[in-house]
Design a protein around this motif. Sequence first.
Motif, PDB file in Angstrom:
ATOM      1  N   LYS A 238       0.494  -1.373  -0.364  1.00  0.00           N
ATOM      2  CA  LYS A 238       0.325   0.188  -0.028  1.00  0.00           C
ATOM      3  C   LYS A 238       1.026   0.537   0.195  1.00  0.00           C
ATOM      4  O   LYS A 238       0.638   2.309  -0.909  1.00  0.00           O
ATOM      5  CB  LYS A 238      -0.486   0.116   1.002  1.00  0.00           C
ATOM      6  CG  LYS A 238      -1.975   1.217   1.580  1.00  0.00           C
ATOM      7  CD  LYS A 238      -2.421   1.161   2.399  1.00  0.00           C
ATOM      8  CE  LYS A 238      -4.018   2.397   2.278  1.00  0.00           C
ATOM      9  NZ  LYS A 238      -4.791   1.955   3.839  1.00  0.00           N
ATOM     10  N   LYS A 239       2.103   1.255   0.584  1.00  0.00           N
ATOM     11  CA  LYS A 239       2.913   2.029   0.834  1.00  0.00           C
ATOM     12  C   LYS A 239       3.973   2.420  -0.447  1.00  0.00           C
ATOM     13  O   LYS A 239       3.498   3.661  -1.340  1.00  0.00           O
ATOM     14  CB  LYS A 239       4.081   2.552   2.051  1.00  0.00           C
ATOM     15  CG  LYS A 239       4.787   2.838   2.173  1.00  0.00           C
ATOM     16  CD  LYS A 239       5.698   2.904   3.433  1.00  0.00           C
ATOM     17  CE  LYS A 239       6.433   3.842   3.728  1.00  0.00           C
ATOM     18  NZ  LYS A 239       7.710   4.069   4.815  1.00  0.00           N
ATOM     19  N   GLU A 241       2.284   1.667  -3.982  1.00  0.00           N
ATOM     20  CA  GLU A 241       1.432   2.567  -4.212  1.00  0.00           C
ATOM     21  C   GLU A 241       0.963   3.868  -4.058  1.00  0.00           C
ATOM     22  O   GLU A 241       1.090   4.583  -5.406  1.00  0.00           O
ATOM     23  CB  GLU A 241      -0.066   1.020  -4.354  1.00  0.00           C
ATOM     24  CG  GLU A 241       0.188   0.336  -5.154  1.00  0.00           C
ATOM     25  CD  GLU A 241      -0.570  -0.828  -4.015  1.00  0.00           C
ATOM     26  OE1 GLU A 241      -2.136   0.259  -3.594  1.00  0.00           O
ATOM     27  OE2 GLU A 241      -1.146  -1.896  -4.844  1.00  0.00           O
ATOM     28  N   GLU A 242       1.158   3.998  -2.815  1.00  0.00           N
ATOM     29  CA  GLU A 242       0.618   5.917  -2.840  1.00  0.00           C
ATOM     30  C   GLU A 242       2.510   6.143  -3.463  1.00  0.00           C
ATOM     31  O   GLU A 242       1.878   7.106  -3.278  1.00  0.00           O
ATOM     32  CB  GLU A 242       1.004   5.664  -1.190  1.00  0.00           C
ATOM     33  CG  GLU A 242      -0.808   5.602  -0.510  1.00  0.00           C
ATOM     34  CD  GLU A 242      -0.536   5.806   1.177  1.00  0.00           C
ATOM     35  OE1 GLU A 242       0.009   5.546   1.125  1.00  0.00           O
ATOM     36  OE2 GLU A 242      -1.633   5.208   1.580  1.00  0.00           O
ATOM     37  N   GLU A 243       3.085   5.865  -2.963  1.00  0.00           N
ATOM     38  CA  GLU A 243       4.241   6.081  -3.375  1.00  0.00           C
ATOM     39  C   GLU A 243       4.634   6.497  -4.861  1.00  0.00           C
ATOM     40  O   GLU A 243       4.934   7.550  -5.736  1.00  0.00           O
ATOM     41  CB  GLU A 243       5.707   5.906  -2.812  1.00  0.00           C
ATOM     42  CG  GLU A 243       5.738   5.227  -1.661  1.00  0.00           C
ATOM     43  CD  GLU A 243       7.424   5.005  -0.798  1.00  0.00           C
ATOM     44  OE1 GLU A 243       7.573   4.416  -1.718  1.00  0.00           O
ATOM     45  OE2 GLU A 243       8.169   5.918   0.383  1.00  0.00           O
ATOM     46  N   GLU A 245       2.401   7.168  -7.222  1.00  0.00           N
ATOM     47  CA  GLU A 245       0.739   7.276  -7.209  1.00  0.00           C
ATOM     48  C   GLU A 245       1.335   9.098  -6.540  1.00  0.00           C
ATOM     49  O   GLU A 245       1.316  10.026  -8.363  1.00  0.00           O
ATOM     50  CB  GLU A 245      -0.149   7.556  -6.224  1.00  0.00           C
ATOM     51  CG  GLU A 245      -1.405   6.035  -6.737  1.00  0.00           C
ATOM     52  CD  GLU A 245      -2.672   5.879  -5.826  1.00  0.00           C
ATOM     53  OE1 GLU A 245      -2.757   6.638  -4.550  1.00  0.00           O
ATOM     54  OE2 GLU A 245      -3.366   5.158  -5.640  1.00  0.00           O
ATOM     55  N   THR A 246       2.365   8.800  -5.730  1.00  0.00           N
ATOM     56  CA  THR A 246       2.286  10.719  -5.158  1.00  0.00           C
ATOM     57  C   THR A 246       3.767  10.899  -6.830  1.00  0.00           C
ATOM     58  O   THR A 246       3.957  11.624  -6.923  1.00  0.00           O
ATOM     59  CB  THR A 246       3.541  10.328  -4.516  1.00  0.00           C
ATOM     60  OG1 THR A 246       2.592  10.221  -3.724  1.00  0.00           O
ATOM     61  CG2 THR A 246       4.110  11.920  -4.225  1.00  0.00           C
TER      62      THR A 246
END
Length: 266
Positions: A238-239, A241-243, A245-246
Amino acid sequence: MEMKGAMGGLYKLTEWITRIAFSNILWVICTSPFLFIVLTKFLMAVQTPDAHNEQLLSNWMLGILSPFVLFPATAALFNVVRKWVMGNSDVSVFKTFFRGYKENYKQSMIGGIFYTLLFVIMYVDYTVYMTQLDGFQLVGIVMLVLLIVLFVSLFNFFSMTVHYEMKTLQLLKNAVLLTLIRPFRVFSTLIGSAVLVYIGTQMPVLFVFFLFCLMALFAFFNFYATFTKMQEQQEKMKKAEEESETEQALLESMDSVKKEENGSKP
């Protein structure tokens, strides 16, 4: 000072032995009808090995009793060891056991009916393929492997019953899936339980006071370790994926600025 520490350690050890023994005794009491049939069946097999009808009747009685006696009591025992593994070692064994018995009775009973039916069907198929149909021994071996997987998934079923709020069919499906996805820890539980059973055959009194609780404790410990590791992996994904996306948003923003700058140039 050393004497005080040694006394404290001895008191702690005695306390844990008492908890394990009391939990095991509660399980034995609640499953006593099932265990009585098992003991009768064993003695019958030793004394009168040709009593096939009596053995068949014992098997039927065990199959009928399992969902209503064995499964709920085992879920209650897992409810106790779950508290211990998660750090709540000071909970009341009696209250925790019977609270788990009451809360999980219906679900463990329904799951027990499914498991018992599957065991009976697969065992009959295995027996037929191995003894009555020539040339189908390979199918019988496959059925035996499936029986072992189904049996091993019981450890996950009881652990998930007391740890999650799920529908019974989800529990059954996820217990088998977790066994297939993470087989090492579950089969290590099976091997550890087999060792405890062997020790119990040398000193049968241990079955009454320790062994079943130790099996449940080892099984839930392995399950919880697997559960924790899967959670950590999920958080990492999840982390990541968030990175990602960022980074993608940043690249798009920089690309947009670049286009604007290029558009403003003569």
